[in-house]
Design a protein around this motif. Sequence first.
Motif, PDB file in Angstrom:
ATOM      1  N   CYS A  18       0.820  -1.214   0.000  1.00  0.00           N
ATOM      2  CA  CYS A  18       0.000   0.000   0.000  1.00  0.00           C
ATOM      3  C   CYS A  18       0.857   1.269   0.000  1.00  0.00           C
ATOM      4  O   CYS A  18       0.534   2.240  -0.696  1.00  0.00           O
ATOM      5  CB  CYS A  18      -0.952  -0.003   1.187  1.00  0.00           C
ATOM      6  N   ILE A  19       1.931   1.261   0.740  1.00  0.00           N
ATOM      7  CA  ILE A  19       2.829   2.430   0.772  1.00  0.00           C
ATOM      8  C   ILE A  19       3.443   2.644  -0.607  1.00  0.00           C
ATOM      9  O   ILE A  19       3.497   3.773  -1.112  1.00  0.00           O
ATOM     10  CB  ILE A  19       3.917   2.253   1.852  1.00  0.00           C
ATOM     11  N   LEU A  20       3.895   1.577  -1.229  1.00  0.00           N
ATOM     12  CA  LEU A  20       4.485   1.702  -2.568  1.00  0.00           C
ATOM     13  C   LEU A  20       3.449   2.188  -3.573  1.00  0.00           C
ATOM     14  O   LEU A  20       3.763   3.010  -4.448  1.00  0.00           O
ATOM     15  CB  LEU A  20       5.100   0.374  -3.007  1.00  0.00           C
ATOM     16  N   LEU A  21       2.213   1.718  -3.456  1.00  0.00           N
ATOM     17  CA  LEU A  21       1.143   2.198  -4.341  1.00  0.00           C
ATOM     18  C   LEU A  21       0.926   3.707  -4.181  1.00  0.00           C
ATOM     19  O   LEU A  21       0.780   4.425  -5.172  1.00  0.00           O
ATOM     20  CB  LEU A  21      -0.173   1.457  -4.045  1.00  0.00           C
ATOM     21  N   GLN A  35      -1.996   9.824   6.670  1.00  0.00           N
ATOM     22  CA  GLN A  35      -3.340  10.346   6.393  1.00  0.00           C
ATOM     23  C   GLN A  35      -4.009   9.579   5.258  1.00  0.00           C
ATOM     24  O   GLN A  35      -5.177   9.215   5.352  1.00  0.00           O
ATOM     25  CB  GLN A  35      -3.274  11.845   6.063  1.00  0.00           C
ATOM     26  N   ARG A  36      -3.277   9.321   4.178  1.00  0.00           N
ATOM     27  CA  ARG A  36      -3.851   8.596   3.032  1.00  0.00           C
ATOM     28  C   ARG A  36      -4.228   7.166   3.418  1.00  0.00           C
ATOM     29  O   ARG A  36      -5.264   6.662   3.003  1.00  0.00           O
ATOM     30  CB  ARG A  36      -2.874   8.593   1.858  1.00  0.00           C
ATOM     31  N   LEU A  37      -3.377   6.528   4.212  1.00  0.00           N
ATOM     32  CA  LEU A  37      -3.689   5.174   4.672  1.00  0.00           C
ATOM     33  C   LEU A  37      -4.921   5.186   5.567  1.00  0.00           C
ATOM     34  O   LEU A  37      -5.774   4.303   5.477  1.00  0.00           O
ATOM     35  CB  LEU A  37      -2.494   4.562   5.393  1.00  0.00           C
ATOM     36  N   LYS A  38      -5.021   6.209   6.412  1.00  0.00           N
ATOM     37  CA  LYS A  38      -6.183   6.347   7.289  1.00  0.00           C
ATOM     38  C   LYS A  38      -7.453   6.516   6.458  1.00  0.00           C
ATOM     39  O   LYS A  38      -8.486   5.914   6.758  1.00  0.00           O
ATOM     40  CB  LYS A  38      -5.982   7.545   8.223  1.00  0.00           C
ATOM     41  N   GLU A  39      -7.382   7.329   5.401  1.00  0.00           N
ATOM     42  CA  GLU A  39      -8.530   7.527   4.521  1.00  0.00           C
ATOM     43  C   GLU A  39      -8.956   6.206   3.878  1.00  0.00           C
ATOM     44  O   GLU A  39     -10.138   6.006   3.591  1.00  0.00           O
ATOM     45  CB  GLU A  39      -8.198   8.554   3.435  1.00  0.00           C
ATOM     46  N   LEU A  53       9.709   2.578   6.254  1.00  0.00           N
ATOM     47  CA  LEU A  53      10.261   3.489   5.249  1.00  0.00           C
ATOM     48  C   LEU A  53      11.780   3.398   5.212  1.00  0.00           C
ATOM     49  O   LEU A  53      12.390   3.393   4.130  1.00  0.00           O
ATOM     50  CB  LEU A  53       9.816   4.927   5.525  1.00  0.00           C
ATOM     51  N   THR A  54      12.393   3.300   6.377  1.00  0.00           N
ATOM     52  CA  THR A  54      13.862   3.173   6.442  1.00  0.00           C
ATOM     53  C   THR A  54      14.317   1.877   5.778  1.00  0.00           C
ATOM     54  O   THR A  54      15.284   1.869   5.013  1.00  0.00           O
ATOM     55  CB  THR A  54      14.342   3.230   7.904  1.00  0.00           C
ATOM     56  N   ARG A  55      13.612   0.782   6.044  1.00  0.00           N
ATOM     57  CA  ARG A  55      13.985  -0.498   5.434  1.00  0.00           C
ATOM     58  C   ARG A  55      13.825  -0.443   3.918  1.00  0.00           C
ATOM     59  O   ARG A  55      14.705  -0.894   3.171  1.00  0.00           O
ATOM     60  CB  ARG A  55      13.143  -1.636   6.002  1.00  0.00           C
ATOM     61  N   LEU A  88       7.375  -2.826  -7.258  1.00  0.00           N
ATOM     62  CA  LEU A  88       5.932  -2.619  -7.161  1.00  0.00           C
ATOM     63  C   LEU A  88       5.208  -3.382  -8.270  1.00  0.00           C
ATOM     64  O   LEU A  88       4.164  -3.993  -8.024  1.00  0.00           O
ATOM     65  CB  LEU A  88       5.587  -1.126  -7.225  1.00  0.00           C
ATOM     66  N   HIS A  89       5.743  -3.380  -9.470  1.00  0.00           N
ATOM     67  CA  HIS A  89       5.104  -4.107 -10.565  1.00  0.00           C
ATOM     68  C   HIS A  89       5.082  -5.610 -10.284  1.00  0.00           C
ATOM     69  O   HIS A  89       4.100  -6.290 -10.617  1.00  0.00           O
ATOM     70  CB  HIS A  89       5.784  -3.789 -11.883  1.00  0.00           C
TER      71      HIS A  89
END
Length: 106
Positions: A18-21, A35-39, A53-55, A88-89
């Motif tokens: 989801c983060i990569l998307l 915020q976007r994840l919460k939405e 994010l660091t990893r 991601l692909h």
Amino acid sequence: MNIDNAKSQMRKGMLEYCILLLLEKQPAYTSDIIQRLKEAELLVVEGTLYPLLTRLKNDGLLSYQWQESTQGPPRKYYQLTTAGIAFLHELDKAWQEISTTVNFLK
């Protein structure tokens, strides 16, 4: 079996994807990601997000740029690298396979 625990494990497994998307669409600041994840009803706290994010950055999938902020210190905006886009692909393909399997079994 605890359904909340099962749901939590499923969310953890999807969080990286989801983060990569999100970052495929545009670079984002950590608070914007949360915020976007919460939405999207995928609740995550900073204590979970920062290490991920660091990893991803250490794995070469993300990079970041500092941008000046009108409210306080400069902010770190994360974006996908070329390797991150390729990764991601591959995750997209894996998600389609998983989705097909689950829908077949439903």
